[in-house]
Design a protein around this motif. Structure first.
Motif, mmCIF file in Angstrom:
data_model
loop_
_atom_site.group_PDB
_atom_site.id
_atom_site.type_symbol
_atom_site.label_atom_id
_atom_site.label_comp_id
_atom_site.label_asym_id
_atom_site.label_seq_id
_atom_site.Cartn_x
_atom_site.Cartn_y
_atom_site.Cartn_z
ATOM 1 N N ILE D 44 -34.383 -2.822 77.565
ATOM 2 C CA ILE D 44 -34.252 -1.294 77.795
ATOM 3 C C ILE D 44 -32.731 -0.916 77.419
ATOM 4 O O ILE D 44 -31.830 -0.433 77.381
ATOM 5 C CB ILE D 44 -34.535 -1.434 79.004
ATOM 6 C CG1 ILE D 44 -36.167 -1.112 79.044
ATOM 7 C CG2 ILE D 44 -33.697 -0.355 80.431
ATOM 8 C CD1 ILE D 44 -36.429 -0.924 81.101
ATOM 9 N N VAL D 47 -31.048 -0.647 74.000
ATOM 10 C CA VAL D 47 -32.168 0.803 74.095
ATOM 11 C C VAL D 47 -30.772 1.596 74.560
ATOM 12 O O VAL D 47 -30.429 2.567 73.891
ATOM 13 C CB VAL D 47 -32.668 1.060 73.816
ATOM 14 C CG1 VAL D 47 -33.677 2.626 73.433
ATOM 15 C CG2 VAL D 47 -34.162 0.126 72.771
ATOM 16 N N ALA D 48 -30.547 1.399 75.852
ATOM 17 C CA ALA D 48 -29.802 2.240 76.211
ATOM 18 C C ALA D 48 -28.763 1.737 75.594
ATOM 19 O O ALA D 48 -27.822 3.336 75.794
ATOM 20 C CB ALA D 48 -29.487 1.849 77.892
ATOM 21 N N PHE D 49 -27.976 0.925 75.407
ATOM 22 C CA PHE D 49 -26.295 1.016 74.771
ATOM 23 C C PHE D 49 -26.646 1.376 73.352
ATOM 24 O O PHE D 49 -25.938 2.235 72.992
ATOM 25 C CB PHE D 49 -26.242 -0.910 74.632
ATOM 26 C CG PHE D 49 -25.820 -0.902 75.389
ATOM 27 C CD1 PHE D 49 -24.827 -0.526 77.187
ATOM 28 C CD2 PHE D 49 -26.293 -2.606 76.162
ATOM 29 C CE1 PHE D 49 -24.241 -1.225 77.738
ATOM 30 C CE2 PHE D 49 -25.785 -3.055 77.034
ATOM 31 C CZ PHE D 49 -24.466 -2.556 78.102
ATOM 32 N N TRP D 50 -27.573 1.571 72.384
ATOM 33 C CA TRP D 50 -27.862 2.741 71.277
ATOM 34 C C TRP D 50 -27.618 4.068 71.742
ATOM 35 O O TRP D 50 -26.543 4.346 71.225
ATOM 36 C CB TRP D 50 -29.174 2.139 70.753
ATOM 37 C CG TRP D 50 -29.239 3.087 70.008
ATOM 38 C CD1 TRP D 50 -29.313 3.111 68.134
ATOM 39 C CD2 TRP D 50 -29.471 4.395 70.056
ATOM 40 N NE1 TRP D 50 -29.413 4.311 68.191
ATOM 41 C CE2 TRP D 50 -30.285 4.819 68.523
ATOM 42 C CE3 TRP D 50 -31.435 4.334 70.752
ATOM 43 C CZ2 TRP D 50 -30.666 6.412 68.305
ATOM 44 C CZ3 TRP D 50 -31.607 6.001 70.935
ATOM 45 C CH2 TRP D 50 -32.058 6.356 69.549
#
Lengths: 167, 393, 118, 102
Positions: D44, D47-50
């Motif tokens: 998570i 993906v949140a940083f992406w």
């Protein structure tokens, strides 16, 4: 709207995760784990990472959960209803986990994340995200890509040797 | 006449315009989502009501019987009679069952059968949602079925159910890989996972371009839906009725509906991936013909599956799993690699779908793979026969 | 993109609600006269002997194991397949290597009779 | 829009639940489930940083896919070990083990 959906999904996911670690019956715990995986897939959708969401369901729900459930059923003692859930130090561990969460939450809210501090992400997710992933696998990430294949095969061979029944 | 030519899309437009008159934009979207959702959700139920009748008739004919002929003309209301019976039948939960899990399993399996329909294109622009990951979505939804089967088998507190569930899961897992690989081949050739676009880019139906992928997919699909000759999950003579032996009434009914819903969905996806979906003569003039072609092709696929069921004896579980891993997986991997090689030959920039030359090369490779597979299988069969002392097998 | 998944979400709710509605409906109209004999485990009329949780063969686990490896492989193959028509020869070579390694694993499992049913 | 910190807090909570499961469970499979939760929390985050910092580079998603790969390999080997250990301890009941012959 999105925030409301996020909060609902986050609460459901965390609730399922909590049930996973405290349910006494291991098979039910595994089913709660499956529910957690679905919640995380929905979070990925909210983050516009649709391929990751489907990969999550494919690998975690379709494969890893099945593996876990098979392992549970293959070892009968695990299903014993009156076995003890936690070890002796679970109180200490619980306190440690809670403390860890507080520390992490404080750090996360204090750090000035670049551009995202206000909330809006930089730019939008690319429309051809999946094709970019594919190109990256054989382009800049070629070596991790091949290593992943080797890792999978090595894990498979090792696990076969370990799990086989000896005649 | 012009309206009729693209009847379904025009109807949807008029409907949207009409409700748009008194609803805000988000309301229109919501109502449309609900309407489409309810129509799609009913597909498994419709499939059960029609396909059970069709199956009994077809199998009856194959076995030189008449099949149902009492309820209504040609017995067409037989399925409705069965549905009423299931609805009013007493529900029995075995003692010692894990009740919440026991009750959840049929709900999950029936819901999963309906979810498949979200990405099936019935015609140009007639698709629940043309997801970027459509082809993988189909596979991912299938994994809910696996979990539901385990839940049903485990919660019943019955050895036969648990054993049946184990067998089914082994079967589902083994056949999912060749299925995924043949879908991947189609994705590779079309360059997209969007189900709608796969049909658009299928200049010639892939059944003639990629016969290996088609056969692999159809056999894997037959196994995934538990159709004979892969019907080990309810091998009546061995394990009573498999993982749902303890279910009765409508809970059993949902398993039944899921089975036929999956059969129809698998046929629809086969049509989409390999038979050109809604494509057919005059579709470019009158797009409203698309859904009819689509249904006709799907029913043809279902008929073939019923024919196979009526003709072949059941596999043994060891034969069945060996067939998946030792025949289908290598063949479909070879097909995937050959397709990748062909697509490098004489390709144009921004090309959508294979060129004529590529299609011919693909076909040649596929025929070669089929021939090699056939030869190896024949040799293995002869060796097996020699070992077991059968003459002239 | 999110609106597409909003549909999927609504659709999922409807899809799982329909069986529930059906079960509630059937619960309202069906008879409910249970007795201990009815709720015994179905085993061809015999009393069942022993626990249901008899232990199963590890063979099942081996199939699941090989499945996991190939399933993970699939999540690498699909993005590659989508991107393939924009990639050059190197994409082919690298994927061929990737699949060859996995095939080696499959061959090993085959030779070691992990695919056989004992 | 959902701010980045919300995702990070969710991931942190999930991670801590995983830590608790991994350290407090007595059962080996339960421990493994805790570890899977921790790995998911990491995903998570990735993906949140992406999404929030570099949606143009696919690095975050790529790493998440590699994490999934490693998690699969880890689960396969770990569960095989658990099965093997279980068998070692219960070698007496061979008849019982083969009771239903699969």
């Amino acid at each position: 709207m999105q925030q409301a959906i996020f909060i609902i999904l986050a609460l459901l996911t965390l609730g399922a995760a909590l049930m996973t670690v405290i349910t006494r019956n291991l098979l039910r715990a595994a089913l709660w784990l499956v529910a957690t995986f679905f919640g995380i897939a929905a979070i990925f959708i909210l983050l516009r990472a649709e391929f990751l969401a489907v990969a999550q369901i494919l690998v975690y729900v379709g494969a890893i959960s099945t593996l876990i459930i098979f392992a549970i059923m293959l070892s009968r003692g695990i299903m014993d209803p009156d076995q003890v859930r936690f070890n002796g130090q679970w109180g200490v561990v619980g306190g440690f986990a809670a403390l860890l969460f507080v520390v992490l939450a404080v750090i996360v809210t204090r750090v000035p994340w670049p551009a995202a501090a206000g909330g809006a992400p930089v730019g939008d997710a690319p429309a051809d995200a999946i094709a970019r992933l594919g190109a990256a696998f054989v382009g800049p990430y070629a070596i991790p890509f091949e290593v992943a294949s080797v890792l999978l095969v090595v894990a498979m061979i090792g696990a076969i040797i370990i799990a086989r029944e000896r005649e | 006449m012009d309206y009729l030519r693209n009847f379904f899309v025009n109807l949807a437009r008029s409907w949207t315009a009409w409700i748009g008159g008194f609803l805000p934009d988000w309301g229109v979207n919501l109502v449309n989502y609900l309407v489409v959702g309810i129509i799609l959700v009913l597909m498994p139920v419709i499939a059960t009501l029609t396909l059970t009748w069709m199956e009994r008739k077809v199998i009856g004919r194959i076995q030189n019987r008449i099949g149902p002929n009492r309820v209504g003309p040609w017995g067409i209301f037989q399925a409705f009679a069965d549905a009423v019976k299931m609805l009013i039948k007493e529900d029995i939960v075995p003692s010692g069952a894990d009740k919440p899990v026991f009750n959840l399993a049929p709900i999950l399996i029936a819901g999963a059968a309906a979810l498949l329909w979200a990405v099936v294109p019935f015609g140009r622009g007639m698709i629940g949602q043309n997801l970027n990951i459509g082809a993988l979505y189909v596979v991912a939804v299938g994994s809910i079925t696996t979990i539901a089967v385990i839940m049903a088998g485990w919660s019943s507190n019955n050895k036969f159910a648990l054993l049946g569930a184990f067998r089914v899961v082994a079967q589902l897992l083994s056949y999912e890989i060749p299925m995924v690989l043949s879908i991947a081949t189609v994705v590779l050739v079309t360059g997209t996972m969007r189900m709608g676009d796969i049909v658009e880019r299928q200049v010639a139906p892939f059944i003639v371009v990629l016969p290996v992928a088609f056969i692999t997919y159809l056999l894997a699909a037959a196994a995934e839906t538990g159709r004979a000759p892969f019907d080990l999950l309810e091998a009546d003579s061995e394990i009573v009725a498999g993982y749902f032996v303890e279910y009765s009434g409508l809970k059993f009914g949902w398993f039944y509906i899921a089975e036929y819903g999956n059969l129809f969905a698998i046929a629809a996806i086969t049509t989409t991936l390999f038979l050109g979906g809604w494509r057919g003569p005059f579709v470019s003039v009158a797009p409203a013909l698309g859904p009819f072609y689509f249904v006709i092709k799907s029913v043809a696929v279902i008929f073939v599956l019923m024919w196979i069921r009526g003709t072949w004896p059941r596999f043994r579980i060891d034969q069945m799993l060996a067939f998946a891993w030792k025949v289908l997986v290598p063949a479909s991997l070879a097909n995937l690699l050959w397709s990748a090689i062909v697509l490098q030959i004489g390709r144009q920039p921004e090309q959508l779908g294979p060129t004529i030359v590529q299609m011919i090369l693909l076909l040649v490779g596929n025929v070669a793979i089929l021939a090699v597979t056939g030869l190896l299988l024949g040799r293995a069969a002869r060796r097996y026969a020699a070992q077991h002392g059968w003459a002239g097998a | 993109m999110l609106s597409q998944y909003a549909f999927i979400g609504i659709f999922a709710v409807i899809a799982f609600a329909l069986p529930v509605i059906g079960l509630v409906l059937s619960w309202l109209i069906r008879p409910k006269k249970s007795n201990p004999a009815k709720t015994t485990t179905y085993e061809c009329g015999m009393e069942t002997i022993g626990d249901t949780w008899v232990q199963f063969k590890a063979q099942y686990y081996l199939y699941a194991l090989i499945f996991v490896v190939f399933d993970v492989e699939a999540i690498f193959v699909f993005p590659w397949a989508v991107a393939y028509n924009k990639l050059g020869l190197y994409a082919l070579v690298e994927m061929a290597l990737f699949i060859a390694i996995l095939l080696g694993g499959l061959l090993y499992a085959w030779r070691k009779k992990a695919l056989e049913w004992h | 829009m959902v701010p980045l910190s919300w995702y990070l807090i969710l991931a942190a909570a999930l991670f801590c639940i995983g830590v608790f499961g991994a350290l407090a469970r007595r059962n080996a499979v339960g421990i493994l489930m805790g570890i899977e939760l921790m790995l998911n929390a990491v995903n998570i985050n990735l993906v949140a940083f992406w999404r929030h910092i570099g949606p143009d580079q696919m690095t975050g998603q790529l790493f998440a896919i590699f994490v999934i790969t490693v998690a699969a390999a880890e689960a396969a080997v770990g569960l095989a070990l658990i099965i093997a250990i279980y068998r070692q301890r219960n070698t007496v009941n061979v008849e019982e083990i083969d009771m239903m012959k699969g």
